[in-house]
Structure formats: C-alpha cells, structure tokens
Scaffold this motif. Sequence first.
Motif, PDB file in Angstrom:
ATOM      1  N   ALA A  60     104.790 -51.845  92.895  1.00  0.00           N
ATOM      2  CA  ALA A  60     103.938 -52.506  91.892  1.00  0.00           C
ATOM      3  C   ALA A  60     104.707 -53.609  91.163  1.00  0.00           C
ATOM      4  CB  ALA A  60     103.419 -51.471  90.899  1.00  0.00           C
ATOM      5  N   LEU A  61     105.941 -53.322  90.767  1.00  0.00           N
ATOM      6  CA  LEU A  61     106.742 -54.315  90.041  1.00  0.00           C
ATOM      7  C   LEU A  61     107.130 -55.475  90.943  1.00  0.00           C
ATOM      8  CD1 LEU A  61     109.016 -51.813  88.075  1.00  0.00           C
ATOM      9  CD2 LEU A  61     107.221 -53.271  87.111  1.00  0.00           C
ATOM     10  N   PHE A  62     107.394 -55.184  92.215  1.00  0.00           N
ATOM     11  CA  PHE A  62     107.772 -56.235  93.168  1.00  0.00           C
ATOM     12  C   PHE A  62     106.571 -57.124  93.494  1.00  0.00           C
ATOM     13  CE2 PHE A  62     107.948 -57.234  97.822  1.00  0.00           C
ATOM     14  CZ  PHE A  62     108.895 -58.247  97.748  1.00  0.00           C
ATOM     15  N   ASN A  63     105.426 -56.494  93.763  1.00  0.00           N
ATOM     16  CA  ASN A  63     104.229 -57.230  94.177  1.00  0.00           C
ATOM     17  C   ASN A  63     103.510 -57.890  93.007  1.00  0.00           C
ATOM     18  OD1 ASN A  63     102.691 -57.848  96.550  1.00  0.00           O
ATOM     19  ND2 ASN A  63     101.057 -56.551  95.769  1.00  0.00           N
ATOM     20  N   GLN A  64     103.719 -57.343  91.800  1.00  0.00           N
ATOM     21  CA  GLN A  64     103.093 -57.824  90.564  1.00  0.00           C
ATOM     22  C   GLN A  64     101.565 -57.736  90.606  1.00  0.00           C
ATOM     23  OE1 GLN A  64     104.718 -61.543  89.053  1.00  0.00           O
ATOM     24  NE2 GLN A  64     106.660 -61.140  90.078  1.00  0.00           N
ATOM     25  N   PHE A  65     101.061 -56.928  91.515  1.00  0.00           N
ATOM     26  CA  PHE A  65      99.611 -56.682  91.590  1.00  0.00           C
ATOM     27  C   PHE A  65      99.414 -55.387  92.364  1.00  0.00           C
ATOM     28  CE2 PHE A  65      95.277 -57.183  93.248  1.00  0.00           C
ATOM     29  CZ  PHE A  65      94.622 -57.556  92.085  1.00  0.00           C
ATOM     30  N   ILE A  66      98.432 -54.614  91.927  1.00  0.00           N
ATOM     31  CA  ILE A  66      98.218 -53.318  92.580  1.00  0.00           C
ATOM     32  C   ILE A  66      96.731 -53.013  92.651  1.00  0.00           C
ATOM     33  CG2 ILE A  66      98.370 -51.939  90.441  1.00  0.00           C
ATOM     34  CD1 ILE A  66      99.952 -50.985  93.807  1.00  0.00           C
ATOM     35  N   THR A  67      96.293 -52.412  93.744  1.00  0.00           N
ATOM     36  CA  THR A  67      94.898 -51.973  93.899  1.00  0.00           C
ATOM     37  C   THR A  67      94.903 -50.499  94.316  1.00  0.00           C
ATOM     38  OG1 THR A  67      94.723 -52.440  96.270  1.00  0.00           O
ATOM     39  CG2 THR A  67      94.303 -54.291  94.756  1.00  0.00           C
ATOM     40  N   PRO A  68      93.753 -49.817  94.218  1.00  0.00           N
ATOM     41  CA  PRO A  68      93.707 -48.402  94.636  1.00  0.00           C
ATOM     42  C   PRO A  68      94.040 -48.187  96.112  1.00  0.00           C
ATOM     43  CG  PRO A  68      91.833 -48.916  93.224  1.00  0.00           C
ATOM     44  CD  PRO A  68      92.504 -50.224  93.540  1.00  0.00           C
ATOM     45  N   ASP A  69      94.047 -49.246  96.914  1.00  0.00           N
ATOM     46  CA  ASP A  69      94.402 -49.097  98.331  1.00  0.00           C
ATOM     47  C   ASP A  69      95.788 -48.478  98.504  1.00  0.00           C
ATOM     48  OD1 ASP A  69      92.024 -50.184  99.020  1.00  0.00           O
ATOM     49  OD2 ASP A  69      92.808 -52.173  99.519  1.00  0.00           O
ATOM     50  N   ALA A  70      96.665 -48.671  97.512  1.00  0.00           N
ATOM     51  CA  ALA A  70      98.022 -48.112  97.596  1.00  0.00           C
ATOM     52  C   ALA A  70      97.995 -46.592  97.665  1.00  0.00           C
ATOM     53  CB  ALA A  70      98.853 -48.570  96.397  1.00  0.00           C
ATOM     54  N   ALA A  71      96.906 -45.979  97.156  1.00  0.00           N
ATOM     55  CA  ALA A  71      96.829 -44.512  97.104  1.00  0.00           C
ATOM     56  C   ALA A  71      95.864 -43.938  98.123  1.00  0.00           C
ATOM     57  CB  ALA A  71      96.402 -44.069  95.703  1.00  0.00           C
ATOM     58  N   ASP A  72      95.314 -44.783  98.993  1.00  0.00           N
ATOM     59  CA  ASP A  72      94.240 -44.262  99.840  1.00  0.00           C
ATOM     60  C   ASP A  72      94.761 -43.509 101.067  1.00  0.00           C
ATOM     61  OD1 ASP A  72      93.073 -47.266 101.626  1.00  0.00           O
ATOM     62  OD2 ASP A  72      94.935 -46.134 101.752  1.00  0.00           O
ATOM     63  N   PHE A  73      93.818 -42.934 101.779  1.00  0.00           N
ATOM     64  CA  PHE A  73      94.106 -42.060 102.911  1.00  0.00           C
ATOM     65  C   PHE A  73      94.933 -42.773 103.991  1.00  0.00           C
ATOM     66  CE2 PHE A  73      92.309 -41.162 107.192  1.00  0.00           C
ATOM     67  CZ  PHE A  73      92.992 -39.981 107.436  1.00  0.00           C
ATOM     68  N   LEU A  74      94.553 -44.020 104.295  1.00  0.00           N
ATOM     69  CA  LEU A  74      95.239 -44.730 105.375  1.00  0.00           C
ATOM     70  C   LEU A  74      96.714 -44.959 105.057  1.00  0.00           C
ATOM     71  CD1 LEU A  74      92.538 -47.343 106.456  1.00  0.00           C
ATOM     72  CD2 LEU A  74      93.257 -45.268 107.641  1.00  0.00           C
TER      73      LEU A  74
ATOM     74  N   ALA B  39     100.294 -40.735  99.515  1.00  0.00           N
ATOM     75  CA  ALA B  39      99.997 -42.036  98.913  1.00  0.00           C
ATOM     76  C   ALA B  39      99.422 -41.857  97.509  1.00  0.00           C
ATOM     77  CB  ALA B  39      99.032 -42.812  99.798  1.00  0.00           C
ATOM     78  N   GLY B  40      98.868 -40.678  97.230  1.00  0.00           N
ATOM     79  CA  GLY B  40      98.387 -40.399  95.871  1.00  0.00           C
ATOM     80  C   GLY B  40      99.518 -40.494  94.866  1.00  0.00           C
ATOM     81  N   PHE B  41     100.678 -39.925  95.189  1.00  0.00           N
ATOM     82  CA  PHE B  41     101.835 -40.009  94.284  1.00  0.00           C
ATOM     83  C   PHE B  41     102.382 -41.438  94.236  1.00  0.00           C
ATOM     84  CE2 PHE B  41     101.959 -35.514  95.766  1.00  0.00           C
ATOM     85  CZ  PHE B  41     101.667 -34.928  94.543  1.00  0.00           C
ATOM     86  N   PHE B  42     102.306 -42.132  95.379  1.00  0.00           N
ATOM     87  CA  PHE B  42     102.694 -43.544  95.422  1.00  0.00           C
ATOM     88  C   PHE B  42     101.830 -44.332  94.429  1.00  0.00           C
ATOM     89  CE2 PHE B  42     102.806 -47.838  97.109  1.00  0.00           C
ATOM     90  CZ  PHE B  42     104.061 -47.980  97.684  1.00  0.00           C
TER      91      PHE B  42
ATOM     92  N   ILE C 103      92.708 -38.257  98.225  1.00  0.00           N
ATOM     93  CA  ILE C 103      91.405 -38.900  98.050  1.00  0.00           C
ATOM     94  C   ILE C 103      90.971 -38.850  96.583  1.00  0.00           C
ATOM     95  CG2 ILE C 103      88.956 -38.666  98.611  1.00  0.00           C
ATOM     96  CD1 ILE C 103      89.804 -37.750 101.409  1.00  0.00           C
ATOM     97  N   LEU C 104      91.240 -37.717  95.909  1.00  0.00           N
ATOM     98  CA  LEU C 104      90.890 -37.602  94.489  1.00  0.00           C
ATOM     99  C   LEU C 104      91.618 -38.641  93.649  1.00  0.00           C
ATOM    100  CD1 LEU C 104      90.780 -33.741  93.859  1.00  0.00           C
ATOM    101  CD2 LEU C 104      88.887 -35.371  93.698  1.00  0.00           C
ATOM    102  N   VAL C 105      92.911 -38.834  93.919  1.00  0.00           N
ATOM    103  CA  VAL C 105      93.683 -39.824  93.153  1.00  0.00           C
ATOM    104  C   VAL C 105      93.132 -41.228  93.390  1.00  0.00           C
ATOM    105  CG1 VAL C 105      95.950 -40.910  92.878  1.00  0.00           C
ATOM    106  CG2 VAL C 105      95.780 -38.428  93.152  1.00  0.00           C
ATOM    107  N   ALA C 106      92.854 -41.549  94.655  1.00  0.00           N
ATOM    108  CA  ALA C 106      92.322 -42.883  94.972  1.00  0.00           C
ATOM    109  C   ALA C 106      90.968 -43.098  94.294  1.00  0.00           C
ATOM    110  CB  ALA C 106      92.207 -43.050  96.484  1.00  0.00           C
ATOM    111  N   MET C 107      90.112 -42.061  94.257  1.00  0.00           N
ATOM    112  CA  MET C 107      88.804 -42.187  93.602  1.00  0.00           C
ATOM    113  C   MET C 107      88.958 -42.375  92.102  1.00  0.00           C
ATOM    114  SD  MET C 107      86.452 -39.355  95.587  1.00  0.00           S
ATOM    115  CE  MET C 107      85.109 -39.647  94.444  1.00  0.00           C
ATOM    116  N   ALA C 108      89.889 -41.626  91.503  1.00  0.00           N
ATOM    117  CA  ALA C 108      90.106 -41.760  90.056  1.00  0.00           C
ATOM    118  C   ALA C 108      90.587 -43.169  89.712  1.00  0.00           C
ATOM    119  CB  ALA C 108      91.123 -40.713  89.591  1.00  0.00           C
ATOM    120  N   LEU C 109      91.504 -43.700  90.515  1.00  0.00           N
ATOM    121  CA  LEU C 109      92.017 -45.046  90.260  1.00  0.00           C
ATOM    122  C   LEU C 109      90.919 -46.100  90.441  1.00  0.00           C
ATOM    123  CD1 LEU C 109      95.485 -44.816  92.073  1.00  0.00           C
ATOM    124  CD2 LEU C 109      95.045 -44.724  89.614  1.00  0.00           C
ATOM    125  N   THR C 110      89.997 -45.834  91.365  1.00  0.00           N
ATOM    126  CA  THR C 110      88.905 -46.788  91.608  1.00  0.00           C
ATOM    127  C   THR C 110      87.851 -46.728  90.507  1.00  0.00           C
ATOM    128  OG1 THR C 110      89.235 -46.565  93.994  1.00  0.00           O
ATOM    129  CG2 THR C 110      87.134 -47.488  93.275  1.00  0.00           C
TER     130      THR C 110
END
Length: 319
Positions: A232-246, A62-65, A122-129
């Motif tokens: 991201a382009l389809f939803n037109q909104f993005i949060t760090p949840d897209a990259a999180d562990f779950l 999900a980090g690459f996502f 987790i590192l990617v999600a933290m950086a995005l947050t």
Amino acid sequence: MTRPGMKTATLIVLIVLIAAAPLVFSGTYHYRVATLVFINAIAVTGLVVLIGYAGQVSLGHAGFFGIGAYACAIGATHFGVPPLACIAIGAVLSGAIAYAVGRPILRLKGYYLAVATLGFGILVAMALTNEAQWTGGPDGMIVPSINPRGWFALAGLKVKTAVAWYWLAGTVMIVGAWIALNLKDSTSGRALRALHDSEIAARVAGVDVTGAKLQAFVISAVYASVAGSLFALFNQFITPDAADFLHSIELVTMTVLGGAGMVLGGIVGAALLTILPQALTVFQDYESVALGVIMIAVMIFLGRGLVPSLANALRRRPA
C-alpha cells in the motif's frame, strides 16, 4: 550440507542476488518490479511457515494482506497515524484476528480447512468493499506515502524513490527469511514439522497440535499483513482486489510452485509469478496460456516445487 549451513547459504544467496540484481537493471521499471517481487516474497514466506512447515492450507491469506494494506491507508488518512506505526498496527490487528479466527477454523482438516479460510478471505474483501466511508469502496483509496529517499539522504546517499524502495523491501524480505529459517530450527519449528508429517504422531510425541497450528497461522498472517502494508505504501493506492480470492490463490500458487518446504523455494516462486506475467506480454493474447503451460510443466516435472526438486537432482548427480 548441515541445516545451519543451509540456513547461512540461503541468506548469502539472497543477499548476493539483491546486491547484484541492480547491475542488470536499466531503469526505474526494473526496480519497481523487483520491489513487487520482494513484497510478494514476504507474504509467501509466511505461507511457507503455514503450508511448508505445518502442512496447513489457507486460501484466504489475501485477507490479511488487505488488512495490513488498509491499516496503513485508513490509519494515516482518517486518524493521522504515521505510516510506519500503521505497519505495526496492521500486523498486531492481523495477528489478533488470526488468533480469534484460527481457533475454530484450525480444528478442520484438508479441504474443509481450505474452504473455511477461503470464506474468511471473502468476508474481508466484502467488508473492505462495502465500508466505502472508510475504504473508498470498490474504487479504492489513496495511501499517504513514506519517503525512504530521506533515510538514504541522512546517510549522504542520493537515490531515486524506486531505488530506495528496492533496498527497503529487499531488507525487510531478508529479515523475514532470517526469522523463518531460524523458526524452522527452533523447538517450535520442529513441532510444526512433526505436525506436517503426522498429526497423530505429533500428538503422541507430546506436541500441542492445536497450539502449533495456531502459532503457524498467526505468524503467517503477520507476514501477509506486513507485505500488504508495504504494498500500500509503495503503490500509494489500494483497492479491495488486494484481499480478494484470486490474490489468495496467487500467493498459494507462488508458494507451491517454488517449493513450499523451503524459504528459498517460496521466494523463487514469488519471483517467477511476479516477473513471468511481465515477460510474457510479448505473447499478447496468449500470455495467460503460456503462463499456464509453464506452471503445469513445472508441477509435472518438478513435483515438489522448483527449488527442492532441482536441489534433489543436484544431490543425486554422480560426482
């Protein structure tokens, strides 16, 4: 059926399903859910290459996502880069990061590798947050949209935005499946499958084990990045949840549930875990329980994944 025959049959099945599904759709909601299925299936197809072909587990994809998603958001918002160019930039960036990170990480094996990839995610999600000035922090950010309706209008077709996204994401998924299916039959694919069966035997046979692992990791990262950009382009909104562990766990579960060894299996797994939560809302408070029971039952009775197990059962059936 020969392997080239299976490849052709898989692509035909996917094309027919995509073409026929709108016949049972009753509104925009169904087109949006189907588009999410295609986007998840693109990311899962990359994991089929990594897990199913090469036998390497990643709990951080999900980090690459997220990198692909934020490449579109940041590139278009802060630098004015066209959204379509941002998809390519995100893919190149993800591939480069996967190459740099993969070299030390892929020396590990088993659960050590899984934990290391988990740490990367987790590192990617933290950086995005934490980089709120660029990413909007935990509140996320708006993503400039593309207008696929315009492309259909150029061909003289009038479609709704949700319909245009359905065909666009479906086409990208087919291209992704075609690439993964051809990879399986290539020299590189055979090296990956040898690595999956036995790393020692593959090394003895002359396979560059380190290079093969890295190749699968980079390819799967690019798939995840493209999926994230489309989301991201389809939803037109993005949060760090897209990259999180779950989300990483969700992608791996889709891959294993459908059948990690087959592209069609991964896509079916993505469809199941995208559609089932929507369908199980009728159970209200017991939605998660019902979903968990279904997943446990599939893995108990169809241990190799849904599609490979059913395919084996059909082959064994007496004529």
